[in-house]
Write a protein that holds these residues in place. Structure first.
Motif, PDB file in Angstrom:
ATOM      1  N   ASP A 429      -8.779  51.326  -8.763  1.00 55.94           N
ATOM      2  CA  ASP A 429      -9.757  51.445  -8.939  1.00 55.94           C
ATOM      3  C   ASP A 429     -10.369  49.858  -9.897  1.00 55.94           C
ATOM      4  O   ASP A 429     -11.471  49.102  -9.546  1.00 55.94           O
ATOM      5  N   GLN A 432     -10.353  47.095  -7.383  1.00 57.68           N
ATOM      6  CA  GLN A 432     -11.628  47.047  -6.431  1.00 57.68           C
ATOM      7  C   GLN A 432     -12.668  46.148  -7.274  1.00 57.68           C
ATOM      8  O   GLN A 432     -13.235  45.552  -7.459  1.00 57.68           O
ATOM      9  N   LYS A 433     -12.634  47.048  -8.990  1.00 60.37           N
ATOM     10  CA  LYS A 433     -13.204  46.533 -10.121  1.00 60.37           C
ATOM     11  C   LYS A 433     -13.207  44.801 -10.163  1.00 60.37           C
ATOM     12  O   LYS A 433     -14.401  43.922 -10.005  1.00 60.37           O
ATOM     13  N   ASN A 434     -12.182  44.407 -10.325  1.00 59.51           N
ATOM     14  CA  ASN A 434     -12.187  43.083 -10.153  1.00 59.51           C
ATOM     15  C   ASN A 434     -11.478  42.052  -9.170  1.00 59.51           C
ATOM     16  O   ASN A 434     -11.705  41.285  -9.940  1.00 59.51           O
TER      17      ASN A 434
END
Length: 563
Positions: A429, A432-434
């Motif tokens: 996660d 994916q986010k950063n």
């Protein structure tokens, strides 16, 4: 234990051995508080403490625990993992043994002498020491075992642990003959060891399983002696291997031939192989196990907060580091900046506070603070997303990737276990986010998983390291070459040269600076992503006493008993 105290132990050892006093006194400068066993005063998890089985109340003295998975090997020269070593530390014994204070004491050796220059050690093997089948333990059993491990064709990943012995590394690489290795048994009870350089932690090494003996007679007559329980599997420790139901259960029994059998109170140790933390904790609560958690497993992450609130969670510091390994031979992780980007884009603080919850310390370095206290601050910033994005862009440009979606597919591998799955999902996660990258998760049963990691069949893989002895070199030497326990395919001459220089430096502070500089190169190159410094986390039957947990996380049951 910190670095300067180790070196102080070297000076004291030299002085004491020179005047013929005991090893116990010589090693007292190395006492580590973290190695002392912790005895919980609280009941085992559950609303009411589970009533222990009748055979744990004194007469039977049967310890039931979970060893998590099938051992990779039960040959001292071949093992590298905690599940195999948890068996070997009970069934075998080296020249020395680490006591409850973390100090090496005479074990198979009844006396130890060191030369003034600390380059030659003479060990006297105990009169009357026997293997579990009654054969005498001889100095030749040590010499043959060490030389077997140093024969490259035998495939020992830990052979490098013996490279402190004179000509050992040269022999392993085919540049010296076996008879030139600095270990000799002039008679059955004398073992003479010559070292390449003064090694302040050598008497800790001789308590480590790569230095354990093997029954030379049985090994010669039965080359596959270590693959099954039976009359050919002989050991020289407090316990012997009674049965081995592969992938199900190991049973150890007290070894009546052991030289110190009078100190062993347990009659039997049943080691189950349960690859599920929830089942393990449930069995403890129901009275079917006497121990849950470290060293061979993890407590369920969902239960950590509840166990803390009930005062049932036992946490002690451990000299270990959890990390992810990159396969630097595979794109895109052949690029240093891309590796750095993936490392910087992780919030370790979130992981230890919200996922693992076991009192771990955030790690932005490789060597634990028990060895380098400065590493509590680390060598880079945690969760530096801005820098991660910048490095990713620069790395992609260098490799010719126009955008993130043009990167090769990325797979994160981990072994099947609840804790590993939750950590991997959190990291997935974050990446994916950063970073905007898509990461596929892949899990496998440990033995299959580790075989793939060893053979380079991965891109990013969860691993880590727990110290074998209390010196920073143990964490850094893994990456000296591509051989042994280095699965990353990374190596660098400048780094290796610093490690070599450290072995020749007699000044403690200068040696420390050399090793610190080597670690800075390692962390800058980022073949591994450090996540957190480990802790030993467990819960147990309150009637179980005398279990010794070292500052390295190893557990000894030699002195354990039920009251």
């Amino acid at each position: 234990m910190n670095f300067t105290r180790i070196t102080g132990g070297q000076r004291l050892l030299k002085a004491v051995l020179a005047i013929g006093l005991t090893l116990s006194l010589a090693a007292c400068a190395q006492t580590q508080e973290a190695a002392k066993p912790t005895e919980p005063s609280t009941p085992a998890p559950g609303t009411q403490p589970a009533e222990p089985a009748s055979d744990t109340k004194g007469s039977g003295q049967v310890l039931r625990l979970n060893n998590f998975t099938e051992p990779l090997s039960l040959h001292p020269g071949l093992i590298t993992d905690v599940w195999s070593s948890n068996v070997i530390f009970q069934t075998f014994e080296g020249l020395t043994r680490i006591d409850e204070n973390g100090v090496p004491q005479p074990a198979m050796a009844e006396s130890i002498q060191a030369s003034d220059d600390l380059l030659t050690y003479t060990f006297k093997i105990r009169e009357g020491a026997k293997w579990s089948n009654g054969d005498p333990v001889t100095a030749q059993d040590f010499e043959n075992a060490w030389k077997w491990t140093l024969d490259a064709k035998n495939g020992s990943e830990y052979a490098y642990q013996l490279f402190y012995v004179k000509n050992a590394e040269a022999a392993f690489n085919g540049k010296a003959k076996p008879e030139e290795i600095g270990v000799k048994a002039p008679d059955d009870h004398t073992l003479v060891v010559q070292l390449e350089n003064p090694t302040p932690f050598f008497l800790e090494l001789t308590a480590f399983y790569t230095y354990f003996p093997v029954n030379a007679k049985e090994a010669k007559e039965h080359p596959d002696w270590a693959k099954e329980a039976g009359p050919n599997y002989t050991s020289n420790g407090p316990f012997k291997l009674a049965s081995w139901e592969h992938k199900n259960k190991l049973v150890l029994e007290k070894n009546d031939q052991y030289w110190d059998a009078k100190s062993v109170k347990l009659a039997k140790i049943e080691m189950n192989m349960i690859n599920d933390a929830n089942t393990e904790l449930s069995m403890l609560e129901n009275g079917d196990l006497d121990w849950a958690g470290a060293p061979t497993g993890n407590l369920p992450l969902d239960a950590m907060e509840s166990l803390k609130e009930k005062g049932l969670l036992e946490i002690t510091p451990k000299a270990g580091t959890y990390w992810y390994e990159f396969n630097t031979a595979q794109k895109p992780f052949n690029n240093k900046k891309i590796r750095q980007a993936f490392a910087y884009a992780i919030s370790r603080k979130d992981l230890v506070e919200n996922v693992t919850q076991g009192g771990e310390l955030v790690a932005t370095a490789v060597v634990p603070p028990t060895m380098f206290p400065e590493n509590e601050q680390g060598l880079f910033a945690d969760n530096d997303v801005a820098m991660a994005k910048q490095l990713l862009a620069e790395g992609m440009k260098e490799e010719g990737y126009a955008s993130v979606d043009k990167l090769p597919p990325i797979t994160l591998s981990y072994n099947t276990e609840e804790a590993q799955a939750k950590i991997a999902q959190a990291v997935q996660d974050m990446w994916q986010k950063n970073l905007g990258v898509h990461v596929k998760l892949e899990n496998q049963e440990w033995n299959v998983y580790y075989e793939n990691v060893k053979n380079g069949k991965f891109q990013v893989a969860r691993m880590g390291w727990t110290g074998d002895f209390n010196d920073p070199i143990n964490f850094l030497e893994i990456f000296r070459t591509k051989e042994g326990n280095n699965h990353t395919n990374w190596e660098k001459k400048e780094y290796a040269d610093l490690l070599t220089a450290s072995s020749r430096e007699g000044d403690a502070q200068k040696r420390k600076e050399i090793l610190r500089n080597a670690e800075k190169i390692l962390v800058d190159e980022m073949p591994v992503i450090p996540f957190y410094f480990k802790s030993t986390v467990y819960a147990k039957n309150p009637n179980l006493k005398g279990v010794v947990i070292s500052g390295l996380g190893n557990v000894q049951y030699k002195w354990a008993y039920f009251e």
